[in-house]
Design a protein around this motif. Structure first.
Motif, PDB file in Angstrom:
ATOM      1  N   ALA A  60      -0.533   4.842   1.299  1.00  0.00           N
ATOM      2  CA  ALA A  60      -0.708   5.194   2.307  1.00  0.00           C
ATOM      3  C   ALA A  60       0.494   5.420   3.155  1.00  0.00           C
ATOM      4  N   PRO A  61      -0.464   6.405   4.261  1.00  0.00           N
ATOM      5  CA  PRO A  61       0.525   6.981   5.023  1.00  0.00           C
ATOM      6  C   PRO A  61       0.700   5.834   6.236  1.00  0.00           C
ATOM      7  N   LEU A  62       1.432   4.464   5.797  1.00  0.00           N
ATOM      8  CA  LEU A  62       1.561   4.265   6.996  1.00  0.00           C
ATOM      9  C   LEU A  62       2.985   4.210   7.529  1.00  0.00           C
ATOM     10  N   ASP A  63       2.680   5.548   9.080  1.00  0.00           N
ATOM     11  CA  ASP A  63       3.840   5.439   9.440  1.00  0.00           C
ATOM     12  C   ASP A  63       4.206   4.856  10.777  1.00  0.00           C
ATOM     13  N   THR A  64       3.383   4.261  11.234  1.00  0.00           N
ATOM     14  CA  THR A  64       2.786   4.506  12.346  1.00  0.00           C
ATOM     15  C   THR A  64       3.167   2.388  13.238  1.00  0.00           C
ATOM     16  N   LEU A  65       3.667   2.284  14.373  1.00  0.00           N
ATOM     17  CA  LEU A  65       4.231   1.776  15.376  1.00  0.00           C
ATOM     18  C   LEU A  65       3.376   2.114  16.369  1.00  0.00           C
ATOM     19  N   SER A  66       2.638   1.924  17.072  1.00  0.00           N
ATOM     20  CA  SER A  66       1.467   1.897  18.495  1.00  0.00           C
ATOM     21  C   SER A  66       1.868   0.880  18.893  1.00  0.00           C
ATOM     22  N   HIS A 117       0.893  -1.116   0.011  1.00  0.00           N
ATOM     23  CA  HIS A 117       0.284  -0.239   0.724  1.00  0.00           C
ATOM     24  C   HIS A 117       1.102   0.872   0.025  1.00  0.00           C
ATOM     25  N   PRO A 118       1.470   1.211  -0.918  1.00  0.00           N
ATOM     26  CA  PRO A 118       2.300   2.947  -1.704  1.00  0.00           C
ATOM     27  C   PRO A 118       1.459   3.936  -1.074  1.00  0.00           C
TER      28      PRO A 118
END
Length: 235
Positions: free
Chosen positions: A197-203, A194-195
């Motif tokens: 999507a702003p996949l920037d988070t590891l909670s 999913h390039p």
């Protein structure tokens, strides 16, 4: 907890996070503190806000709504819902939070998408992953993650930001790090798929395993007792 103690504990949590980032070879500010304020009074949240904290995590919807009403004058406070979300509570969650960390079912995602008010920006969501395989824990299995991410990424009123996990407790830092590494690897795979999507988070990471989480790439560390002290239990 007095104001003095809260100021000390919040400062200590910030120093601890900064030290963990430095130890991991990551730049300052590469991860943020999410102050987990469940069961704590609104007055303590207001004081933490005065001390510069802006992101607060709540596990129980009605408790959170009551606090939000009491703290409505704090315009730039950021509310994160981090607890299990039932389908009959999605409407209020969709309209009252900036983030949902505990999304693990397509049904809930579709309800949040349909109920997110048009006047608000898309709702930031993290998919909760059961990285330890515990039957008692919420979260989607790693093998089922791609299908859920595909469904969520297609919903226009949601922004798929990343992944969340609550691994089984472990005392050894190496044991603590293994599930965090699995979550990081899962996010890397989703980024390839999913390039857009702003996949920037590891909670990931809490008061007992912050350092291990930061070493594996945590961007939001959920601290409750380290900031607010132990939660009171009913007599």
């Amino acid at each position: 907890m007095t104001d003095l103690v809260l100021s000390d504990s919040l400062a200590a949590a910030r120093r601890r996070l900064a030290s963990a980032l430095a130890e991991a070879g990551r730049p300052p500010g590469d991860a943020a503190l999410l102050a987990v304020s469940k069961t704590k009074p609104a007055a303590l949240i207001r004081e933490a806000y005065r001390l510069g904290q802006r992101d607060f995590g709540e596990n129980y919807l009605q408790e959170a709504l009551d606090k939000q009403a009491e703290l409505a004058d704090l315009d730039d406070i950021v509310w994160h819902f981090i607890g299990p979300l039932q389908s009959n509570k999605t409407r209020e969650a969709a309209g009252r939070f900036a983030w949902i960390h505990s999304l693990d079912r397509e049904k809930i995602a579709r309800r949040l998408n349909a109920q997110r008010p048009d006047a608000l920006p898309p709702l930031n969501v993290c998919l909760q992953v059961n990285v330890s395989g515990e039957a008692s824990k919420s979260g989607v299995a790693v093998a089922e993650l791609p299908a859920l991410a595909e469904a969520v990424a297609a919903l226009p009123r949601l922004r798929l930001r990343g992944l969340m996990a609550i691994p089984a407790p472990a005392a050894d830092p190496r044991e603590q790090g293994r599930p965090f590494a699995r979550l990081r690897e899962a996010l890397e795979i989703l980024r390839e798929r999913h390039p857009e999507a702003p996949l920037d988070t590891l909670s990931m990471g809490m008061s007992g395993d912050l350092e291990a989480a930061v070493a594996e790439g945590a961007t939001l560390v959920r601290l409750g007792t380290a900031i607010f002290g132990a939660r009171r239990r009913p007599d």
